[in-house]
Design a protein around this motif. Structure first.
Motif, PDB file in Angstrom:
ATOM      1  N   TRP A  57     -49.606   1.329 -92.061  1.00 52.47           N
ATOM      2  CA  TRP A  57     -48.246   0.974 -91.667  1.00 52.47           C
ATOM      3  C   TRP A  57     -48.156  -0.448 -91.107  1.00 52.47           C
ATOM      4  O   TRP A  57     -47.135  -0.821 -90.552  1.00 52.47           O
ATOM      5  CB  TRP A  57     -47.716   1.968 -90.643  1.00 52.47           C
TER       6      TRP A  57
ATOM      7  N   ARG B  92     -44.735   0.507 -99.339  1.00 51.49           N
ATOM      8  CA  ARG B  92     -43.684   0.421 -98.333  1.00 51.49           C
ATOM      9  C   ARG B  92     -43.202   1.825 -97.959  1.00 51.49           C
ATOM     10  O   ARG B  92     -43.032   2.681 -98.808  1.00 51.49           O
ATOM     11  CB  ARG B  92     -42.507  -0.397 -98.868  1.00 51.49           C
ATOM     12  N   ASN B  93     -43.010   2.025 -96.662  1.00 53.31           N
ATOM     13  CA  ASN B  93     -42.516   3.303 -96.148  1.00 53.31           C
ATOM     14  C   ASN B  93     -43.304   4.501 -96.694  1.00 53.31           C
ATOM     15  O   ASN B  93     -42.742   5.422 -97.311  1.00 53.31           O
ATOM     16  CB  ASN B  93     -41.023   3.484 -96.477  1.00 53.31           C
TER      17      ASN B  93
ATOM     18  N   GLU C 237     -35.493   9.385 -96.865  1.00 57.06           N
ATOM     19  CA  GLU C 237     -35.733   7.942 -96.763  1.00 57.06           C
ATOM     20  C   GLU C 237     -36.745   7.648 -95.650  1.00 57.06           C
ATOM     21  O   GLU C 237     -36.912   8.409 -94.707  1.00 57.06           O
ATOM     22  CB  GLU C 237     -34.425   7.196 -96.474  1.00 57.06           C
ATOM     23  N   GLY C 238     -37.403   6.483 -95.792  1.00 56.97           N
ATOM     24  CA  GLY C 238     -38.277   6.004 -94.730  1.00 56.97           C
ATOM     25  C   GLY C 238     -39.639   6.669 -94.729  1.00 56.97           C
ATOM     26  O   GLY C 238     -40.008   7.437 -95.627  1.00 56.97           O
ATOM     27  N   SER C 239     -40.386   6.360 -93.688  1.00 50.87           N
ATOM     28  CA  SER C 239     -41.756   6.844 -93.562  1.00 50.87           C
ATOM     29  C   SER C 239     -41.793   8.210 -92.887  1.00 50.87           C
ATOM     30  O   SER C 239     -40.835   8.640 -92.233  1.00 50.87           O
ATOM     31  CB  SER C 239     -42.593   5.850 -92.750  1.00 50.87           C
TER      32      SER C 239
ATOM     33  N   ILE D 117     -41.485   6.040 -86.461  1.00 49.45           N
ATOM     34  CA  ILE D 117     -41.909   6.846 -87.604  1.00 49.45           C
ATOM     35  C   ILE D 117     -41.956   8.310 -87.189  1.00 49.45           C
ATOM     36  O   ILE D 117     -42.634   8.652 -86.215  1.00 49.45           O
ATOM     37  CB  ILE D 117     -43.294   6.391 -88.105  1.00 49.45           C
TER      38      ILE D 117
ATOM     39  N   TRP E 182     -39.751  10.764-103.140  1.00 53.73           N
ATOM     40  CA  TRP E 182     -40.637   9.735-102.605  1.00 53.73           C
ATOM     41  C   TRP E 182     -42.082   9.938-103.065  1.00 53.73           C
ATOM     42  O   TRP E 182     -43.032   9.443-102.441  1.00 53.73           O
ATOM     43  CB  TRP E 182     -40.604   9.738-101.072  1.00 53.73           C
TER      44      TRP E 182
END
Length: 631
Positions: A530, A267-268, A412-414, A360, A464
């Motif tokens: 993705w 995920r991400n 955070e996130g991709s 993204i 991450w």
């Protein structure tokens, strides 16, 4: 007038010394062909030597005719001849000088180009102009020190012609050959005997090579030797006569492809795409101890051992990587002054654009001027991080610093971050000037390796890190004379097409992967990662099913370049290379002959279906709406 008297007068008026001079140069060519032949076939070598001798005779005959006219006492005729020589030189050199002409100030390139060509032709033209009596026209003069010096200079020039710039600047190579022939003409005393037969032999050879094309295996052999400088011009002449360009057959666009069920379960993801300029597929085997960080990465990654680029030039390879389309399928236009063709008007969407539109962040770390967004080579990135250049590039350490700063800022996130390293490039002097070319090349890659080590350490320390994916590959490889060529951009042999492809994915055990893949697969793979739809026009495929352990259906792997060269690797292990401009074709069995040393093109039952498939493949994919023509 009796035939004997007419012949005697013709011998007295004509000057066939260039025929002798170019024959002497043909002996140099024959020795080099014998010493550096790539084809193991004695028959191909023998015919190659005979054909190169015929080419030398042809050039000698033409120059003998020119010299016979140049010794005419009428100054106007000689002046007209000089202008004709300069005009011919401009036509021969026009493509060689055009890139340089576009970089010069004050005048437009259309004016600089003929001026540069004339300047290069002036020494040869001046020597021909000086052929008037009494300098060139002396008879009975015995050879002396001057003749020996001229002979040595001519032979040295021709040896240099074979050694330097192989595969590039065919006009310059022909000019050097012509200048060498004229120097040899100066070294030979004029004689009143045998001029007519020599001239007729030379002109007959010219008619012969213009009428009868050489066998393709011979053309492939001669095309590797830059000193046989008339060969590519004759080959292109025959190709224009015999090649017909039919109507292109457009194929319907395939449908969009859904994501692979199950995916990779990340995920991400944070994807770091690192591309290294000119990194050979085997460099980690030959110089692994010099490149410890990339060697460690290979030990932790999926190692795709049969990965190939789509083109032997950087800007084409990266543009096609992002579009997942071949060079011929994109629309190219001339770039800014002095630069190559760029896809500035192309409308094919890049996978980076699709990711950006889905929210993204896509980041490009720029290391060269041509990577700026306005060039549209690296298109679709939401952020372009630039840094000052040192010369023509941003050093690897600076690229790594910019990349690491952006990676540390991400929480955070991709994220998709791409960085390209330009350091490993001829003349290979950034890491020092000691050692041979291969060692200097490896030392420049060591500079890149150190920078990549900094990036990998930053990833390991990131919050991450457990969802970080690293993909390391190259835009193309690098040649060091394996097939008579140096560096890249001018050939499609595997020393240039094959590239490293290391994919480090959390939860995936390191292993070697022998399935043939292409850089076109990167875009579909990342979109699939993705969970996004893969657009139908993309030529590449997602590698996720292969990573999951599924068997991929066999397919061809192709490559093409702006030099009208194409290649295709077939599931049966054969590889065909076709030079459309000179109608040269080669066929190799990569299973039995991975070094591509035995050209099987003379095996017509084996060759024809492979060459036909290559032609059909690109006929269906070449974008050619009038008035556009691929460069």
């Amino acid at each position: 007038m009796s035939p004997r008297r007419w012949t005697a007068q013709a011998n007295d008026l004509l000057d066939a010394r260039p025929a002798l001079g170019f024959l002497a140069l043909a002996s140099v060519d024959a020795c080099i062909l014998a010493a550096r032949a790539v084809s193991p076939s004695p028959r191909v070598l023998l015919v190659s030597i005979l054909y190169s001798t015929a080419l030398a005779c042809a050039l000698g005959g033409v120059f003998s005719l020119i010299l016979s006219l140049a010794t005419h006492p009428d100054r106007r005729l000689r002046t007209a001849l000089l202008l004709l020589v300069l005009l011919t030189g401009w036509w021969i050199l026009r493509n060689d000088v055009a890139p340089r002409a576009r970089k010069l100030p004050l005048l437009p390139a259309t004016l600089w180009s003929p001026l540069l060509a004339a300047a290069l032709m002036l020494p040869t033209g001046a020597l021909l102009y000086a052929a008037a009596p009494p300098y060139f026209a002396r008879k009975g003069e015995k050879p002396g020190v001057r003749s020996l010096l001229l002979l040595a200079a001519a032979l040295a020039l021709q040896l240099a012609n074979h050694r330097y710039l192989p595969g590039n600047y065919p006009g310059v190579h022909l000019l050097v050959l012509a200048f060498s022939g004229v120097l040899l003409t100066l070294a030979i005393p004029r004689c009143s005997r045998g001029n007519l037969p020599l001239l007729l032999t030379g002109l007959g050879s010219a008619l012969l090579v213009a009428k009868i094309p050489a066998p393709r295996a011979v053309r492939s052999e001669l095309n590797r030797h830059a000193g046989v400088a008339l060969a590519p011009w004759v080959f292109e002449f025959h190709a224009r006569r015999t090649t017909s360009h039919g109507r292109l057959r457009a194929i319907p666009l395939p449908p969009n492809r859904p994501p692979t069920p199950g995916g990779l379960g990340i995920r991400n993801p944070v994807v770091v795409l690192l591309t290294v300029d000119g990194m050979r597929h085997d460099v980690l085997d030959t110089h692994g101890s010099w490149l410890p960080h990339m060697t460690r990465l290979r030990a932790e990654s999926l190692d795709f051992r049969q990965a190939r680029t789509t083109a032997p030039a950087t800007h084409v390879a990266l543009a096609t990587l992002l579009a997942s389309r071949y060079f011929s399928s994109l629309r190219w236009v001339p770039g800014p002054p002095g630069e190559d063709w760029v896809p500035a008007t192309d409308e094919v969407p890049r996978f980076t654009t699709q990711l950006q539109q889905s929210g993204i962040p896509t980041v490009s770390v720029i290391s060269g001027d041509w990577m700026r967004p306005d060039w549209r080579i690296l298109e679709g990135f939401s952020e372009a991080l630039d840094s000052p250049r040192e010369g023509s590039l941003t050093p690897a350490r600076v690229v790594a610093e910019r990349a690491c700063a952006r990676l540390r800022a991400h929480q955070e996130g991709s994220l998709l971050l791409h960085a390209h390293f330009l350091d490993a490039h001829a003349p290979y002097d950034l890491g020092g000037t000691d050692g041979n070319e291969r060692e200097r090349y490896a030392r420049e890659l060591a500079l890149v390796d150190k920078a990549i080590g900094i990036i990998l350490e930053t990833i390991r320390e990131a919050p991450w890190a457990d969802r970080a994916i690293v993909l390391l590959t190259a835009d193309h490889g690098e040649a060091f004379g394996e097939h008579g060529y140096l560096y890249h951009a001018t050939m499609l042999y595997d020393e240039v097409l094959r590239v490293p492809f290391l994919l480090k994915i959390p939860g995936q055990a390191p292993r070697k992967m022998d399935t043939p893949i292409t850089l076109l697969d990167i875009g579909p793979t990342l979109l699939d990662l993705w969970g996004q739809v893969i657009p139908g026009p993309m030529e590449g495929i997602s590698l996720i099913p292969l990573i999951q352990g599924k068997i991929m259906p066999p397919r061809v792997i192709a490559a093409d370049s702006g030099r009208h060269q194409r290649a295709m690797i077939f599931p049966d292990g054969h590889k065909v290379i076709h030079d459309r401009r000179r109608d040269l074709a080669e066929l190799y069995d990569l299973i039995r002959d991975p070094g591509e040393t035995r050209n099987l093109y003379d095996n017509e039952p084996l060759t024809t279906p492979h060459l036909d498939e290559l032609q059909r493949f690109f006929d269906e994919r070449t974008l050619e709406p009038p008035p556009f023509r691929p460069p």
